[in-house]
Enzyme design. Structure first.
Site, mmCIF file in Angstrom:
data_model
loop_
_atom_site.group_PDB
_atom_site.id
_atom_site.type_symbol
_atom_site.label_atom_id
_atom_site.label_comp_id
_atom_site.label_asym_id
_atom_site.label_seq_id
_atom_site.Cartn_x
_atom_site.Cartn_y
_atom_site.Cartn_z
ATOM 1 C CG ASN A 154 -0.325 -0.246 2.494
ATOM 2 O OD1 ASN A 154 0.844 -0.620 2.567
ATOM 3 N ND2 ASN A 154 -1.060 -0.016 3.559
ATOM 4 C CB SER A 179 4.237 -6.123 -1.821
ATOM 5 O OG SER A 179 3.226 -6.795 -2.524
ATOM 6 N N PRO A 232 -1.639 -13.242 9.392
ATOM 7 C CG PRO A 232 -3.329 -14.253 8.123
ATOM 8 C CD PRO A 232 -2.884 -12.929 8.657
ATOM 9 C CD GLU A 251 4.531 -1.290 12.790
ATOM 10 O OE1 GLU A 251 3.305 -1.286 12.977
ATOM 11 O OE2 GLU A 251 5.324 -0.739 13.574
ATOM 12 C CB CYS A 285 -2.232 -1.332 8.394
ATOM 13 S SG CYS A 285 -1.144 0.076 8.611
ATOM 14 C CD GLU A 459 7.685 0.224 10.570
ATOM 15 O OE1 GLU A 459 6.601 0.473 10.007
ATOM 16 O OE2 GLU A 459 8.675 -0.279 9.984
HETATM 17 P P1 NDP Z 1 1.025 -9.980 3.143
HETATM 18 O O1 NDP Z 1 1.068 -10.385 4.551
HETATM 19 O O2 NDP Z 1 0.343 -10.844 2.165
HETATM 20 O O3 NDP Z 1 2.493 -9.744 2.598
HETATM 21 C C1 NDP Z 1 3.406 -8.876 3.234
HETATM 22 C C2 NDP Z 1 4.799 -9.136 2.698
HETATM 23 O O4 NDP Z 1 5.271 -10.388 3.203
HETATM 24 C C3 NDP Z 1 4.863 -9.247 1.179
HETATM 25 O O5 NDP Z 1 6.069 -8.666 0.731
HETATM 26 C C4 NDP Z 1 4.852 -10.745 0.981
HETATM 27 O O6 NDP Z 1 5.383 -11.108 -0.253
HETATM 28 C C5 NDP Z 1 5.718 -11.202 2.138
HETATM 29 N N1 NDP Z 1 5.542 -12.601 2.535
HETATM 30 C C6 NDP Z 1 4.464 -13.409 2.341
HETATM 31 N N2 NDP Z 1 4.685 -14.629 2.901
HETATM 32 C C7 NDP Z 1 5.918 -14.583 3.475
HETATM 33 C C8 NDP Z 1 6.711 -15.516 4.223
HETATM 34 N N3 NDP Z 1 6.268 -16.743 4.504
HETATM 35 N N4 NDP Z 1 7.930 -15.126 4.651
HETATM 36 C C9 NDP Z 1 8.381 -13.881 4.406
HETATM 37 N N5 NDP Z 1 7.680 -12.957 3.695
HETATM 38 C C10 NDP Z 1 6.463 -13.300 3.249
HETATM 39 O O7 NDP Z 1 0.378 -8.523 3.161
HETATM 40 P P2 NDP Z 1 -0.077 -7.612 1.935
HETATM 41 O O8 NDP Z 1 1.074 -7.300 1.056
HETATM 42 O O9 NDP Z 1 -1.299 -8.235 1.356
HETATM 43 O O10 NDP Z 1 -0.464 -6.267 2.703
HETATM 44 C C11 NDP Z 1 -1.665 -6.089 3.361
HETATM 45 C C12 NDP Z 1 -1.525 -6.336 4.856
HETATM 46 O O11 NDP Z 1 -0.485 -5.539 5.389
HETATM 47 C C13 NDP Z 1 -2.770 -5.959 5.617
HETATM 48 O O12 NDP Z 1 -3.076 -6.918 6.592
HETATM 49 C C14 NDP Z 1 -2.389 -4.667 6.292
HETATM 50 O O13 NDP Z 1 -3.121 -4.389 7.434
HETATM 51 C C15 NDP Z 1 -0.947 -4.875 6.554
HETATM 52 N N6 NDP Z 1 -0.289 -3.576 6.710
HETATM 53 C C16 NDP Z 1 0.140 -3.199 7.963
HETATM 54 C C17 NDP Z 1 0.697 -1.965 8.169
HETATM 55 C C18 NDP Z 1 1.202 -1.564 9.510
HETATM 56 O O14 NDP Z 1 2.079 -0.725 9.573
HETATM 57 N N7 NDP Z 1 0.725 -2.107 10.606
HETATM 58 C C19 NDP Z 1 0.826 -0.996 7.078
HETATM 59 C C20 NDP Z 1 0.385 -1.497 5.813
HETATM 60 C C21 NDP Z 1 -0.175 -2.745 5.650
HETATM 61 P P3 NDP Z 1 4.463 -11.110 -1.588
HETATM 62 O O15 NDP Z 1 3.251 -10.256 -1.325
HETATM 63 O O16 NDP Z 1 5.324 -10.545 -2.613
HETATM 64 O O17 NDP Z 1 4.097 -12.537 -1.792
#
Ligand code: NDP
Length: 485
Positions: A154, A179, A232, A251, A285, A459
């Protein structure tokens, strides 16, 4: 894509762009049109190795530079980012689909804020002197070593900087994986940091899906993992990091409450609800997606909310008049459409929106449901899209209990003119980042992060320094050593 800021290869390692076309191709799709605008390749094991090895090799020398020298480089990068804000905002818009009205104001600029802030702190990171009579202890604030940053889609520029700036200020090096949905912006952050004088290997970017992230997280050379992502994924990454006792910052997601008492300024509360649900098409988020409105003002609130939501300008994100853009990709659009259907099926009252827009690209209408109850799916699960749930409440005690009845604890907001109540309610809410008569402000000076399932660590602010450094304590004896024998 023909754009001056387009990165020239998939990865940035050891101070230069690197390509390895043996990696799985990742198409970069412009969300406003569905067109493919670029292709990057996922990191092969050889690329992951190169990035980790260069981060590891660069760390000791980087940590040995004075904090002032490190900070100067970060601040120079901040200046370059600000000078190039327009072209970086165009790139952010291509990467995410977010409208230029937003990206010009908050993306590269908030990245620059982080580089400037942590660059400014770098020279004053010190330990302390603890007198113990004749003896004394001193502490040294040390870097952790090699850090891995993993980002959500995002805020690709902001996340790359929010993780990179404090890590580098403390003398760590970083391998960052954006991502796969938004791979372009972090590469520009790396390029600009090096243009500002960053030594090769200190900040590296590699592309890939979850398995590349997992390969980084499990490598024994890595000392810390900072993830922005879903709960997750956070649980998996936290568990993987625990195997080697690595430091973590998590986060994660939220389902945050925004509470509007009947004495609130209605226009401000409606504005807060719009900011906290529809900015970045709801892909934030910390959004206040459970809007609790006290019964006396409910219909008035809903009427103004529907009216003002109708003023959203939905359209071409490159047009600066546009205030509401598409979802990041087709998959996320379909996930959110599924939640909208669940809301309708479970009996929530649709106030506005509720469908895909009749135009190319992955556009959804900003959607408001009223009469939402605590057990409905749309009130329990994070949707990560432009879907607001409005719930009614009668008493303060009741609303606090219901607001806290969730696994999440990222943010919370209260709208009221009664400041005693505002502080009391905030004190009783289980959330890390809170707002009074506002919603979703995230200045670099303020700590940001969640409690409960929403995360670990913070952060931004001086708090982030604690999460990217560790303290060595040294006891100094001035006299003789007494021993039992
Ligand atoms: P994901 O959890 O699907 O992915 C986050 C990142 O983790 C991506 O780069 C993903 O790679 C990577 N990833 C996935 N599986 C693994 C693994 N097993 N080991 C290591 N890395 C992995 O989140 P989204 O990208 O869909 O983002 C949305 C989520 O992020 C929402 O739940 C949102 O609330 C949260 N978020 C939290 C924020 C905060 O500061 N608290 C701010 C912004 C978002 P890839 O996607 O390339 O497969």
């Amino acid at each position: 894509m023909t754009h001056p800021a387009q990165p020239t290869a998939s990865h940035f390692i050891n101070g230069e762009y690197v390509e390895d076309t043996a990696g799985t191709p990742i198409p970069v799709i412009y969300a406003a049109t569905g067109e493919q605008i670029a292709t990057v390749h996922a990191a092969t094991p050889a690329i992951v190795e190169k990035a980790l090895a260069s981060g590891k090799a660069a760390q000791k020398a980087w940590a040995k530079m004075s904090g002032t020298e490190r900070g100067r480089i970060l601040r120079r990068a901040a200046d370059i980012i600000r000078e190039r804000n327009h072209e970086l905002s165009v790139l952010e818009t291509y990467d995410t689909g977010k409208p230029m009205q937003e990206t010009l104001a908050v993306d590269a600029t908030s990245g620059a804020d982080a580089l400037e802030y942590f660059g400014g702190l770098a020279g004053s990171l010190t330990g302390e002197h603890i007198p113990l009579g004749e003896d004394w202890v001193y502490t040294i604030r040390e870097a952790l070593g090699l850090c891995v940053g993993i980002g959500a889609w995002n805020y690709p520029t902001q996340i790359a900087c929010w993780k990179g700036a404090p890590a580098l200020a403390c003398g760590n090096t970083m391998v960052f994986k954006p991502s796969e949905a938004t791979p372009l912006c972090a590469l520009k952050v790396a390029e600009i940091l090096h243009e500002a004088g960053l030594p090769a290997g200190v900040y590296n970017v590699v592309q890939g899906m979850g398995e590349v992230g997992a390969a980084l997280v499990t490598d024994p050379r890595v000392d810390k993992v900072s993830l922005t992502g879903s709960v997750p994924t956070g649980k998996k990454v936290y568990a993987a990091a625990a195997a080697d006792m690595k430091h973590v910052t998590m986060e994660l997601g939220g389902k945050s409450p925004m509470i509007v008492f009947d004495d609130a300024d209605i226009e401000n509360a409606v504005g807060g609800a719009i900011n906290g649900n529809f900015y970045s098409s709801g892909q934030v988020c910390s959004n206040g997606t459970r809007v609790f409105v006290q019964k006396g003002i409910k219909e008035k609130f809903l009427a103004r909310l529907a009216e003002r939501t109708g003023n959203a300008v939905i359209g071409d994100p490159m047009d600066e008049a546009t205030s509401f853009g598409p979802m990041v990709n087709e998959n996320q659009m379909n996930i959110v459409l599924g939640y909208i259907e669940k809301g309708k099926a479970e009996g929530a009252r649709l106030i506005c929106g509720g469908a895909r827009c009749d135009m190319p690209g992955w556009y959804l209408q900003p959607t408001v449901f009223a009469d939402v109850t605590d057990d409905m799916t749309i009130a329990r699960e994070e949707i990560f899209g432009p879907v607001m749930s409005v719930l009614d409440f009668e008493t303060e005690e009741e609303v606090v209990a219901r607001a806290n009845d969730t696994e999440f604890g990222l943010s919370a907001g209260v709208f009221t003119r009664d400041f005693t109540r505002a502080h009391r309610v905030i004190g009783n809410l289980e959330a890390g980042s809170c707002f009074i008569n506002s919603y979703n402000d995230a200045p670099v000076e303020a700590p940001f992060g969640g409690v409960k399932a929403s995360g670990v660590g913070r952060e931004n602010s001086k708090e982030a320094i604690k999460h990217f450094s560790q303290v060595k304590s040294v006891y100094v004896r001035m006299g003789d050593v007494e021993a039992a024998f």
